[in-house]
Motif scaffolding. Structure first.
Motif, PDB file in Angstrom:
ATOM      1  N   UNK A  48       0.825  -1.211   0.000  1.00 40.22           N
ATOM      2  CA  UNK A  48       0.000   0.000   0.000  1.00 40.22           C
ATOM      3  C   UNK A  48       0.857   1.258   0.000  1.00 40.22           C
ATOM      4  N   UNK A  49       1.780   1.351   0.949  1.00 36.49           N
ATOM      5  CA  UNK A  49       2.542   2.585   1.114  1.00 36.49           C
ATOM      6  C   UNK A  49       3.937   2.533   0.494  1.00 36.49           C
ATOM      7  N   UNK A  50       4.319   1.378  -0.051  1.00 37.53           N
ATOM      8  CA  UNK A  50       5.658   1.181  -0.615  1.00 37.53           C
ATOM      9  C   UNK A  50       6.736   1.507   0.410  1.00 37.53           C
ATOM     10  N   UNK A  51       6.424   1.161   1.660  1.00 37.49           N
ATOM     11  CA  UNK A  51       7.362   1.370   2.746  1.00 37.49           C
ATOM     12  C   UNK A  51       7.218   0.197   3.711  1.00 37.49           C
ATOM     13  N   UNK A  52       8.323  -0.309   4.187  1.00 38.18           N
ATOM     14  CA  UNK A  52       8.298  -1.421   5.128  1.00 38.18           C
ATOM     15  C   UNK A  52       7.988  -0.862   6.510  1.00 38.18           C
ATOM     16  N   UNK A  53       6.731  -1.016   6.961  1.00 37.30           N
ATOM     17  CA  UNK A  53       6.313  -0.439   8.236  1.00 37.30           C
ATOM     18  C   UNK A  53       6.879  -1.198   9.429  1.00 37.30           C
ATOM     19  N   UNK A  54       7.398  -2.395   9.219  1.00 41.95           N
ATOM     20  CA  UNK A  54       7.990  -3.160  10.314  1.00 41.95           C
ATOM     21  C   UNK A  54       9.493  -2.905  10.449  1.00 41.95           C
ATOM     22  N   UNK A  55      10.058  -2.088   9.574  1.00 40.05           N
ATOM     23  CA  UNK A  55      11.481  -1.753   9.677  1.00 40.05           C
ATOM     24  C   UNK A  55      11.659  -0.693  10.761  1.00 40.05           C
ATOM     25  N   UNK A  56      12.545  -0.961  11.718  1.00 48.51           N
ATOM     26  CA  UNK A  56      12.800  -0.043  12.820  1.00 48.51           C
ATOM     27  C   UNK A  56      13.928   0.916  12.422  1.00 48.51           C
ATOM     28  N   UNK A  57      13.886   2.176  12.862  1.00 52.40           N
ATOM     29  CA  UNK A  57      14.967   3.110  12.540  1.00 52.40           C
ATOM     30  C   UNK A  57      16.337   2.656  13.060  1.00 52.40           C
ATOM     31  N   UNK A  58      16.341   1.778  14.076  1.00 51.14           N
ATOM     32  CA  UNK A  58      17.616   1.300  14.614  1.00 51.14           C
ATOM     33  C   UNK A  58      18.227   0.208  13.736  1.00 51.14           C
ATOM     34  N   UNK A  59      17.502  -0.242  12.720  1.00 51.55           N
ATOM     35  CA  UNK A  59      18.005  -1.276  11.833  1.00 51.55           C
ATOM     36  C   UNK A  59      17.413  -2.643  12.102  1.00 51.55           C
ATOM     37  N   UNK A  60      16.687  -2.794  13.190  1.00 50.71           N
ATOM     38  CA  UNK A  60      16.065  -4.073  13.524  1.00 50.71           C
ATOM     39  C   UNK A  60      14.683  -4.205  12.883  1.00 50.71           C
ATOM     40  N   UNK A  61      13.935  -5.212  13.352  1.00 50.82           N
ATOM     41  CA  UNK A  61      12.581  -5.445  12.842  1.00 50.82           C
ATOM     42  C   UNK A  61      11.588  -5.352  13.982  1.00 50.82           C
ATOM     43  N   UNK A  62      10.474  -4.681  13.757  1.00 54.80           N
ATOM     44  CA  UNK A  62       9.400  -4.641  14.738  1.00 54.80           C
ATOM     45  C   UNK A  62       8.606  -5.937  14.650  1.00 54.80           C
ATOM     46  N   UNK A  63       7.989  -6.306  15.775  1.00 49.01           N
ATOM     47  CA  UNK A  63       7.202  -7.532  15.839  1.00 49.01           C
ATOM     48  C   UNK A  63       5.815  -7.182  16.348  1.00 49.01           C
TER      49      UNK A  63
END
Length: 72
Positions: free
Chosen positions: A3-18
């Motif tokens: 939808x947004x062409x953005x990975x919403x689970x990508x964290x600014x710290x470089x990790x992944x949100x869960x």
């Protein structure tokens, strides 16, 4: 991502949100929001406006037969 062409689970710290859980029943959701002091109801719905008389005529499909006759 679709939808947004953005990975919403990508964290600014470089990790992944869960996502730890999905709440689908209204009872537990209301209890959690009430406990947090957040509104658990939606905004009030406004009544429809009343206008006296018929709606104003707007140009549109009703004018097509008149236009076609004038082109002949």
């Amino acid at each position: 991502m679709r939808v947004f062409r953005e990975d919403v689970l990508a964290c600014p710290c470089g990790g992944r949100r869960v996502v730890p859980a999905y709440l689908t029943q209204p009872g537990p959701v209301k209890a959690i929001l009430d406990h947090l002091g957040l509104p658990s109801t939606g905004p009030p719905i406004a009544l429809a406006r009343f206008t006296a008389g018929p709606p104003p005529k707007q140009p549109g499909r009703d004018d097509v037969p008149v236009l076609q006759q004038s082109l002949r």
